[in-house]
Structure formats: C-alpha cells, structure tokens
Write a protein that holds these residues in place. Structure first.
Motif, PDB file in Angstrom:
ATOM      1  N   ARG A   1       0.838  -1.207   0.000  1.00  0.00           N
ATOM      2  CA  ARG A   1       0.000   0.000   0.000  1.00  0.00           C
ATOM      3  C   ARG A   1       0.867   1.249   0.000  1.00  0.00           C
ATOM      4  O   ARG A   1       0.607   2.207  -0.731  1.00  0.00           O
ATOM      5  N   ALA A   2       1.886   1.274   0.843  1.00  0.00           N
ATOM      6  CA  ALA A   2       2.781   2.435   0.901  1.00  0.00           C
ATOM      7  C   ALA A   2       3.496   2.628  -0.430  1.00  0.00           C
ATOM      8  O   ALA A   2       3.611   3.762  -0.927  1.00  0.00           O
ATOM      9  N   LEU A   3       3.956   1.544  -1.018  1.00  0.00           N
ATOM     10  CA  LEU A   3       4.630   1.646  -2.314  1.00  0.00           C
ATOM     11  C   LEU A   3       3.682   2.133  -3.408  1.00  0.00           C
ATOM     12  O   LEU A   3       4.083   2.907  -4.288  1.00  0.00           O
TER      13      LEU A   3
ATOM     14  N   ARG B   1       1.502   9.389   6.972  1.00  0.00           N
ATOM     15  CA  ARG B   1       2.313   9.814   8.122  1.00  0.00           C
ATOM     16  C   ARG B   1       3.557   8.951   8.270  1.00  0.00           C
ATOM     17  O   ARG B   1       4.637   9.448   8.605  1.00  0.00           O
ATOM     18  N   ALA B   2       3.431   7.649   8.024  1.00  0.00           N
ATOM     19  CA  ALA B   2       4.588   6.749   8.110  1.00  0.00           C
ATOM     20  C   ALA B   2       5.618   7.096   7.039  1.00  0.00           C
ATOM     21  O   ALA B   2       6.828   7.142   7.313  1.00  0.00           O
ATOM     22  N   LEU B   3       5.155   7.358   5.818  1.00  0.00           N
ATOM     23  CA  LEU B   3       6.069   7.740   4.744  1.00  0.00           C
ATOM     24  C   LEU B   3       6.739   9.078   5.040  1.00  0.00           C
ATOM     25  O   LEU B   3       7.927   9.264   4.745  1.00  0.00           O
ATOM     26  N   GLU B   4       6.015   9.982   5.642  1.00  0.00           N
ATOM     27  CA  GLU B   4       6.595  11.268   6.025  1.00  0.00           C
ATOM     28  C   GLU B   4       7.627  11.083   7.139  1.00  0.00           C
ATOM     29  O   GLU B   4       8.717  11.662   7.094  1.00  0.00           O
ATOM     30  N   ALA B   5       7.312  10.261   8.121  1.00  0.00           N
ATOM     31  CA  ALA B   5       8.225  10.028   9.247  1.00  0.00           C
ATOM     32  C   ALA B   5       9.554   9.433   8.783  1.00  0.00           C
ATOM     33  O   ALA B   5      10.607   9.705   9.377  1.00  0.00           O
ATOM     34  N   GLU B   6       9.512   8.660   7.719  1.00  0.00           N
ATOM     35  CA  GLU B   6      10.724   8.037   7.180  1.00  0.00           C
ATOM     36  C   GLU B   6      11.351   8.857   6.049  1.00  0.00           C
ATOM     37  O   GLU B   6      12.264   8.392   5.373  1.00  0.00           O
TER      38      GLU B   6
ATOM     39  N   PHE C   1      10.213   9.845   3.151  1.00  0.00           N
ATOM     40  CA  PHE C   1       9.891   9.529   1.763  1.00  0.00           C
ATOM     41  C   PHE C   1       8.975  10.595   1.172  1.00  0.00           C
ATOM     42  O   PHE C   1       8.929  10.757  -0.044  1.00  0.00           O
ATOM     43  N   LEU C   2       8.243  11.291   2.032  1.00  0.00           N
ATOM     44  CA  LEU C   2       7.338  12.363   1.628  1.00  0.00           C
ATOM     45  C   LEU C   2       7.548  13.563   2.531  1.00  0.00           C
ATOM     46  O   LEU C   2       8.011  13.426   3.657  1.00  0.00           O
ATOM     47  N   VAL C   3       7.163  14.725   2.018  1.00  0.00           N
ATOM     48  CA  VAL C   3       7.160  15.951   2.812  1.00  0.00           C
ATOM     49  C   VAL C   3       5.750  16.498   2.801  1.00  0.00           C
ATOM     50  O   VAL C   3       5.137  16.639   1.735  1.00  0.00           O
ATOM     51  N   PHE C   4       5.214  16.791   3.980  1.00  0.00           N
ATOM     52  CA  PHE C   4       3.880  17.347   4.095  1.00  0.00           C
ATOM     53  C   PHE C   4       3.971  18.865   4.146  1.00  0.00           C
ATOM     54  O   PHE C   4       4.662  19.424   4.991  1.00  0.00           O
ATOM     55  N   ASP C   5       3.300  19.529   3.228  1.00  0.00           N
ATOM     56  CA  ASP C   5       3.258  20.979   3.196  1.00  0.00           C
ATOM     57  C   ASP C   5       2.047  21.436   3.996  1.00  0.00           C
ATOM     58  O   ASP C   5       0.914  21.277   3.551  1.00  0.00           O
ATOM     59  N   ARG C   6       2.302  21.988   5.163  1.00  0.00           N
ATOM     60  CA  ARG C   6       1.199  22.368   6.053  1.00  0.00           C
ATOM     61  C   ARG C   6       0.370  23.530   5.491  1.00  0.00           C
ATOM     62  O   ARG C   6      -0.771  23.694   5.853  1.00  0.00           O
ATOM     63  N   THR C   7       0.961  24.298   4.595  1.00  0.00           N
ATOM     64  CA  THR C   7       0.238  25.420   3.989  1.00  0.00           C
ATOM     65  C   THR C   7      -0.803  24.912   2.988  1.00  0.00           C
ATOM     66  O   THR C   7      -1.963  25.310   3.038  1.00  0.00           O
ATOM     67  N   THR C   8      -0.369  24.040   2.072  1.00  0.00           N
ATOM     68  CA  THR C   8      -1.280  23.551   1.040  1.00  0.00           C
ATOM     69  C   THR C   8      -1.995  22.261   1.453  1.00  0.00           C
ATOM     70  O   THR C   8      -2.908  21.822   0.767  1.00  0.00           O
ATOM     71  N   ARG C   9      -1.532  21.649   2.544  1.00  0.00           N
ATOM     72  CA  ARG C   9      -2.075  20.383   3.061  1.00  0.00           C
ATOM     73  C   ARG C   9      -1.911  19.264   2.051  1.00  0.00           C
ATOM     74  O   ARG C   9      -2.705  18.339   1.994  1.00  0.00           O
ATOM     75  N   ALA C  10      -0.864  19.343   1.250  1.00  0.00           N
ATOM     76  CA  ALA C  10      -0.575  18.307   0.248  1.00  0.00           C
ATOM     77  C   ALA C  10       0.744  17.630   0.582  1.00  0.00           C
ATOM     78  O   ALA C  10       1.556  18.158   1.312  1.00  0.00           O
TER      79      ALA C  10
END
Length: 61
Positions: free
Chosen positions: A9-11, A45-50, A52-61
């Motif tokens: 699922r993550a992949l 959240r798991a992908l962000e914690a590791e 692999f992703l960056v969460f943009d708090r401004t755009t929520r993307a």
C-alpha cells in the motif's frame, strides 16, 4: 506474501507521484486507492516520518 499488505500500500502511494503529479492530498489518496481515511493518513504519516514524503502544512498536500 503474508504480512506485506501495508508495504504494498505504501509503495502504491509512492508510485502515484510523478513529474505530472508532484503532490497528493490525503483525500486524493483515499479516493485514488479506495483506502479508508484512517488507513490513508496512517500510511502518509509513516512515509513522512521516514522522509519519503514531505507534508506541506500550507497547502495540506
């Protein structure tokens, strides 16, 4: 393969990103893959914690 559903699922989420689609929101992931909202957000959240992703708090993307 037993016990690997979360990995696949993550992949699948990571594979959804491309030059044409550089950002995704939680609701988009939920709709795109048919995951429940808690599952989609947990995976994101798991992908962000590791890192692999960056969460943009401004755009929520």
């Amino acid at each position: 393969m037993t016990g690997t559903q979360s990995v696949f699922r993550a992949l699948s989420i990571l594979h959804a990103f491309s030059a044409q689609r550089p950002t995704l929101t939680g609701p988009e992931v939920t709709e795109m893959f048919g995951y429940s909202p808690p599952t989609a957000y947990r995976l994101l959240r798991a992908l962000e914690a590791e890192h692999f992703l960056v969460f943009d708090r401004t755009t929520r993307a």
